[in-house]
Motif scaffolding. Sequence first.
Motif, short mmCIF file in Angstrom:
data_model
loop_
_atom_site.label_atom_id
_atom_site.label_comp_id
_atom_site.label_asym_id
_atom_site.label_seq_id
_atom_site.Cartn_x
_atom_site.Cartn_y
_atom_site.Cartn_z
N PHE A 19 0.83 -1.21 0.00
CA PHE A 19 0.00 0.00 0.00
C PHE A 19 0.86 1.26 0.00
O PHE A 19 0.52 2.24 -0.65
CB PHE A 19 -0.99 -0.03 1.17
N TYR A 20 2.00 1.21 0.69
CA TYR A 20 2.90 2.35 0.68
C TYR A 20 3.47 2.57 -0.73
O TYR A 20 3.48 3.69 -1.23
CB TYR A 20 4.04 2.13 1.69
N GLU A 21 3.92 1.48 -1.35
CA GLU A 21 4.51 1.58 -2.69
C GLU A 21 3.49 2.09 -3.71
O GLU A 21 3.86 2.72 -4.70
CB GLU A 21 5.05 0.23 -3.14
N ASN A 22 2.22 1.79 -3.50
CA ASN A 22 1.18 2.20 -4.44
C ASN A 22 0.42 3.43 -3.98
O ASN A 22 -0.62 3.78 -4.54
CB ASN A 22 0.24 1.02 -4.69
N ARG A 23 0.93 4.08 -2.94
CA ARG A 23 0.37 5.32 -2.40
C ARG A 23 -1.13 5.20 -2.09
O ARG A 23 -1.95 6.03 -2.48
CB ARG A 23 0.63 6.47 -3.37
N ILE A 24 -1.45 4.11 -1.38
CA ILE A 24 -2.83 3.87 -0.97
C ILE A 24 -2.85 3.82 0.56
O ILE A 24 -2.10 3.06 1.15
CB ILE A 24 -3.36 2.53 -1.54
N ALA A 37 -7.79 1.79 1.00
CA ALA A 37 -7.80 0.38 0.62
C ALA A 37 -9.06 -0.32 1.14
O ALA A 37 -9.73 -1.03 0.39
CB ALA A 37 -6.55 -0.32 1.15
N LEU A 38 -9.38 -0.10 2.40
CA LEU A 38 -10.57 -0.74 2.97
C LEU A 38 -11.84 -0.28 2.26
O LEU A 38 -12.72 -1.10 1.97
CB LEU A 38 -10.65 -0.46 4.47
N ASP A 39 -11.94 1.02 1.98
CA ASP A 39 -13.11 1.53 1.26
C ASP A 39 -13.25 0.86 -0.11
O ASP A 39 -14.34 0.45 -0.51
CB ASP A 39 -13.04 3.05 1.11
N SER A 40 -12.14 0.74 -0.82
CA SER A 40 -12.17 0.10 -2.15
C SER A 40 -12.51 -1.38 -2.04
O SER A 40 -13.29 -1.90 -2.84
CB SER A 40 -10.82 0.27 -2.86
N ILE A 41 -11.91 -2.05 -1.06
CA ILE A 41 -12.19 -3.47 -0.87
C ILE A 41 -13.67 -3.69 -0.60
O ILE A 41 -14.30 -4.57 -1.19
CB ILE A 41 -11.32 -4.04 0.28
N VAL A 42 -14.25 -2.86 0.26
CA VAL A 42 -15.67 -2.99 0.57
C VAL A 42 -16.52 -2.75 -0.67
O VAL A 42 -17.44 -3.51 -0.96
CB VAL A 42 -16.07 -2.02 1.71
N ASP A 43 -16.21 -1.72 -1.43
CA ASP A 43 -16.98 -1.43 -2.65
C ASP A 43 -16.90 -2.59 -3.64
O ASP A 43 -17.91 -2.99 -4.22
CB ASP A 43 -16.50 -0.14 -3.31
N ILE A 44 -15.71 -3.14 -3.81
CA ILE A 44 -15.54 -4.25 -4.74
C ILE A 44 -16.29 -5.49 -4.25
O ILE A 44 -17.00 -6.15 -5.01
CB ILE A 44 -14.05 -4.57 -4.96
N LEU A 45 -16.16 -5.80 -2.97
CA LEU A 45 -16.84 -6.98 -2.42
C LEU A 45 -18.37 -6.84 -2.47
O LEU A 45 -19.07 -7.80 -2.75
CB LEU A 45 -16.39 -7.25 -0.99
N LEU A 46 -18.85 -5.66 -2.17
CA LEU A 46 -20.31 -5.47 -2.12
C LEU A 46 -20.93 -5.22 -3.49
O LEU A 46 -22.05 -5.65 -3.75
CB LEU A 46 -20.67 -4.32 -1.18
N PHE A 47 -20.21 -4.52 -4.37
CA PHE A 47 -20.82 -4.09 -5.62
C PHE A 47 -20.11 -4.60 -6.87
O PHE A 47 -20.52 -4.27 -7.98
CB PHE A 47 -20.92 -2.56 -5.64
N GLY A 48 -19.03 -5.36 -6.72
CA GLY A 48 -18.30 -5.90 -7.85
C GLY A 48 -17.37 -4.90 -8.49
O GLY A 48 -17.21 -3.78 -8.01
N PHE A 49 -16.75 -5.32 -9.57
CA PHE A 49 -15.82 -4.42 -10.25
C PHE A 49 -16.12 -4.26 -11.74
O PHE A 49 -15.40 -3.60 -12.46
CB PHE A 49 -14.36 -4.85 -10.03
N ILE A 50 -17.21 -4.84 -12.18
CA ILE A 50 -17.61 -4.67 -13.58
C ILE A 50 -18.73 -3.62 -13.61
O ILE A 50 -19.70 -3.68 -12.86
CB ILE A 50 -18.13 -5.99 -14.18
N LYS A 51 -18.57 -2.63 -14.50
CA LYS A 51 -19.59 -1.59 -14.63
C LYS A 51 -20.86 -2.22 -15.17
O LYS A 51 -20.81 -3.05 -16.08
CB LYS A 51 -19.12 -0.50 -15.59
#
Length: 189
Positions: free
Chosen positions: A158-163, A168-182
Motif C-alpha cells: 500500500f505504501y509503494e502504491n500510495r494507498i 484500501a478498505l473503502d475500495s475493498i468494501v466497494d468491490i466486495l459489495l458491488f463488484g468491479f464490472i460496470k
Amino acid sequence: MKARIMKAFLEEVHEKSMKFTMDDLAKRLGISKRTLYEHFSSKTEILDAIIDSTLQEFDEKTDIIMKDDELHLVDKIKKVITVIPKYNDFYNWQILDQMRKTHPEQWERVHTALHEWDELRELIEQGIHEGIIADQNVELLMKLIIDATNSTLDRKFFYENRITVTEALDSIVDILLFGFIKKSDDLIN
C-alpha cells in the motif's frame, strides 16, 4: 504516561522490530527505567496493553455501529468492515510475524481477533434473511471479506502504491459489495 509509553513502544517496534530493550524505551522517553517500571513491568505487559486497547476500541466502535438504528444494513456492513483502531499501524505482517516468534500468546490473541468477526457474520446472515444479500455460503463470504481486509496488513504494497489503509478498505468494501464490472446494457445478456 501509559499512553506515551505505548506510543514509544510502537516507535521502537517500527525502528528496531521487537529487538529493543526496556533501556531503549526509557531512553526514547527521556525517563529512568525505574519510572518506566512504575507503569509497566515488561515489554510483554506493554504489548498486552496495546492489544487490549486496540481490541477494546475495535469492539466499542463496532458496537456503536451495530446499535445505530439509523444506518441501513449495507451501511452497517461497510462501516463494520472499515473500523480502524488507533494503533492500526502496529498491525502489519512484518510486526505480526515478529510477534509470533517472540510473543506467541499475544500473537495468538491478535490472530484470533483478525479472523473472528461475529458482528459482521450476524449482519451478513441478516442481509441474506432479508433478501438484501444473495444467498451465498456465509463461511465463504466471511473468508473472502476477512482475507481481503487483512490484505491491508501488507503495508509495503500500500505504501509503494500510495494507498492509505482507509482508501484500501473503502475500495475493498466497494468491490466486495458491488463488484468491479460496470453495469451496462452492452455487458448484460
